[in-house]
Design a protein around this motif. Structure first.
Motif, short mmCIF file in Angstrom:
data_model
loop_
_atom_site.label_atom_id
_atom_site.label_comp_id
_atom_site.label_asym_id
_atom_site.label_seq_id
_atom_site.Cartn_x
_atom_site.Cartn_y
_atom_site.Cartn_z
N VAL B 44 0.85 -1.21 0.08
CA VAL B 44 -0.10 0.12 -0.08
C VAL B 44 0.76 1.18 -0.14
O VAL B 44 0.58 2.43 -0.85
CB VAL B 44 -0.82 0.05 1.14
N ALA B 45 1.84 1.23 0.67
CA ALA B 45 2.82 2.35 0.87
C ALA B 45 3.42 2.74 -0.47
O ALA B 45 3.50 3.97 -1.00
CB ALA B 45 3.79 2.35 2.08
N ILE B 46 4.07 1.78 -1.21
CA ILE B 46 4.76 1.83 -2.36
C ILE B 46 3.42 2.36 -3.45
O ILE B 46 3.87 3.56 -4.07
CB ILE B 46 5.32 0.48 -3.04
N LYS B 118 1.58 -3.32 -10.02
CA LYS B 118 2.30 -4.52 -9.18
C LYS B 118 1.82 -4.90 -7.82
O LYS B 118 1.60 -5.87 -7.37
CB LYS B 118 3.73 -4.57 -9.21
N CYS B 119 1.80 -3.67 -7.16
CA CYS B 119 1.56 -3.55 -5.62
C CYS B 119 0.14 -3.80 -5.37
O CYS B 119 -0.20 -4.42 -4.03
CB CYS B 119 2.23 -2.45 -4.99
N SER B 120 -0.99 -3.57 -6.29
CA SER B 120 -2.23 -3.58 -5.98
C SER B 120 -2.74 -4.91 -6.20
O SER B 120 -2.53 -5.47 -7.28
CB SER B 120 -2.92 -2.16 -6.38
N ASP B 121 -4.04 -5.20 -5.90
CA ASP B 121 -4.77 -6.49 -6.33
C ASP B 121 -5.56 -6.01 -7.40
O ASP B 121 -5.81 -6.71 -8.54
CB ASP B 121 -5.61 -7.04 -5.27
N THR B 122 -6.14 -4.65 -7.44
CA THR B 122 -6.92 -4.48 -8.72
C THR B 122 -6.60 -2.82 -8.59
O THR B 122 -6.47 -2.11 -7.65
CB THR B 122 -8.49 -4.51 -8.60
N ILE B 123 -6.47 -2.51 -9.95
CA ILE B 123 -6.43 -0.81 -9.93
C ILE B 123 -7.37 -0.67 -11.35
O ILE B 123 -7.27 -1.01 -12.33
CB ILE B 123 -4.67 -0.70 -10.47
N THR B 124 -7.92 0.77 -10.99
CA THR B 124 -8.70 1.32 -11.91
C THR B 124 -8.56 2.76 -12.17
O THR B 124 -8.21 3.29 -11.27
CB THR B 124 -10.10 1.22 -11.43
N ILE B 125 -8.45 3.04 -13.62
CA ILE B 125 -8.06 4.43 -13.85
C ILE B 125 -9.12 5.06 -14.65
O ILE B 125 -9.65 4.46 -15.68
CB ILE B 125 -6.79 4.66 -14.49
N GLU B 126 -9.54 6.06 -13.81
CA GLU B 126 -10.73 7.09 -14.84
C GLU B 126 -10.14 8.33 -15.01
O GLU B 126 -9.58 8.87 -14.09
CB GLU B 126 -12.08 7.28 -13.95
N THR B 127 -10.31 8.82 -16.28
CA THR B 127 -9.64 9.89 -16.77
C THR B 127 -10.34 10.77 -17.57
O THR B 127 -10.79 10.01 -18.60
CB THR B 127 -7.92 9.73 -16.99
N ARG B 131 -9.53 17.61 -17.38
CA ARG B 131 -10.46 17.57 -16.17
C ARG B 131 -9.46 16.90 -14.91
O ARG B 131 -9.31 17.59 -14.06
CB ARG B 131 -11.50 16.97 -16.42
N GLY B 132 -9.19 15.78 -15.17
CA GLY B 132 -8.47 14.98 -14.11
C GLY B 132 -8.22 13.64 -14.01
O GLY B 132 -8.79 13.05 -15.27
N THR B 133 -7.68 13.04 -13.28
CA THR B 133 -7.63 11.57 -13.17
C THR B 133 -7.97 11.04 -11.76
O THR B 133 -7.82 11.76 -10.78
CB THR B 133 -6.18 11.14 -13.39
N LYS B 134 -8.70 9.62 -11.85
CA LYS B 134 -9.02 9.01 -10.62
C LYS B 134 -8.42 7.64 -10.70
O LYS B 134 -8.81 7.08 -11.43
CB LYS B 134 -10.64 9.01 -10.51
N VAL B 135 -7.61 7.31 -9.51
CA VAL B 135 -6.83 5.85 -9.53
C VAL B 135 -7.71 5.36 -8.42
O VAL B 135 -7.53 5.91 -7.46
CB VAL B 135 -5.53 6.19 -9.79
N ILE B 136 -8.10 4.28 -8.64
CA ILE B 136 -8.76 3.60 -7.51
C ILE B 136 -7.77 2.17 -7.38
O ILE B 136 -7.89 1.16 -8.21
CB ILE B 136 -9.96 3.09 -7.72
N MET B 137 -7.23 1.94 -6.22
CA MET B 137 -6.54 0.74 -6.23
C MET B 137 -7.01 -0.23 -4.73
O MET B 137 -7.40 0.51 -3.81
CB MET B 137 -4.87 0.85 -5.79
#
Ligand SMILES: Nc1ncnc2c1ncn2[C@@H]1O[C@H](COP(=O)(O)OP(=O)(O)OP(=O)(O)O)[C@@H](O)[C@H]1O
Ligand SMILES: [Mg+2]
Lengths: 113, 142
Positions: B44-46, B118-127, B131-137
């Motif tokens: 999580v820290a990485i 690599k570090c997360s189990d799932t990653i989702t990127i909405e961009t 406007r901007g970006t939202k990364v959910i891990m």
């Protein structure tokens, strides 16, 4: 190998963490790219780098590194030192070029085995 | 994901290199306090650090959120910024649009997003462009 031996082998001095000379180091990582270190350096390792800004401290802290060894005469600024002190991150510095410092540590590590 | 038991927010300023890493560091400390497994905390820290750095490096401002549920940890990094033009390309190791200044500081290896993956189990990127970006891990624990 502990930090005291790292200091001896690389003719380094301690900038912060004076009381941590007994700290064990589990290995070494050499890189000046922060994300490379983030992805590949292991817990308890000593990181050799010429990057001296305060984000280096953040990386060392997040990865639980044993210490950061600034090579080739690279000197951290006051902000970096202050942050390292506050967070308990050990900073070392040597005038030896990175290759020479890494080479000496590698040799010492092999002799240990 | 079950209802989060704890939610923490941290604001992040684009270009603020001095404070960069603080949100990740606070997230790490919070997880340690509640006794999360050390290996999970490390992942999580990485990932949180890389997400935070991407706001500092590439966006104007943003916010990091940590959600702790019984079985899962979620880190959300959302920002106001340029957005990511091509996410598949951005995910490739070595791809970077970091500035010369950032590269001098050792950023811009193009390894941040790969590290997050690599570090997360799932990653989702909405961009959204301009406007901007939202990364959910998400991270499974226990
Ligand atoms: N939050 C964001 N907003 C806009 N663009 C982004 C964002 N995050 C990533 N990018 C784009 O994706 C590219 C790759 O990101 P990645 O984190 O992998 O590498 P980097 O940040 O350039 O370098 P590094 O993370 O290795 O220091 C960035 O260079 C940038 O173009
Ligand atoms: Mg990045």
């Amino acid at each position: 190998m502990n930090l005291k031996e790292v200091l001896e082998k690389t003719e380094a001095r301690m900038i912060t963490g004076e009381s941590e000379t007994d700290r064990e180091c589990r290995g070494f990582y050499v890189s000046d790219l922060l994300s490379d270190v983030m992805g590949n350096a292991g817990e308890g390792e000593v990181w050799l780098t010429i990057q001296t800004h305060s984000n280096v401290v953040a990386v060392a802290l997040l990865l639980n590194l044993a210490a950061v060894l600034f090579t080739a005469g690279a000197e951290p600024d006051a902000t970096t030192i202050e942050k390292a002190r506050a967070e308990g991150v050990v900073l070392l510095a040597t005038a030896l070029p990175t290759f020479e410092a890494a080479g000496r540590l590698y040799r010492a590590l092999m002799e240990e085995k | 994901m079950t209802t989060p038991g704890m939610v923490l927010h941290f604001s992040v300023e684009g270009g603020d290199f001095a404070a960069a890493g603080e949100a990740a560091s606070k997230i790490k400390k919070a997880l340690r306090k509640i006794g999360i497994d050390a290996g999970v905390i490390r992942r999580v820290a990485i990932a949180a650090y890389e997400a935070e750095m991407n706001i500092v490096l590439h966006a104007r401002r943003g916010r990091m959120t940590l959600e702790v549920a019984e079985d899962k940890l979620r880190v959300i990094a959302e920002d106001e910024g340029p957005g990511i033009a091509d996410v598949d390309q951005a995910m490739q190791e070595g791809f970077s649009t970091a500035s010369d200044l950032a590269r001098e500081m050792g950023f811009g290896a193009g390894m941040g997003l790969p590290n997050m993956k690599k570090c997360s189990d799932t990653i989702t990127i909405e961009t959204v462009k301009d406007r901007g970006t939202k990364v959910i891990m998400d991270f499974n624990h226990r």
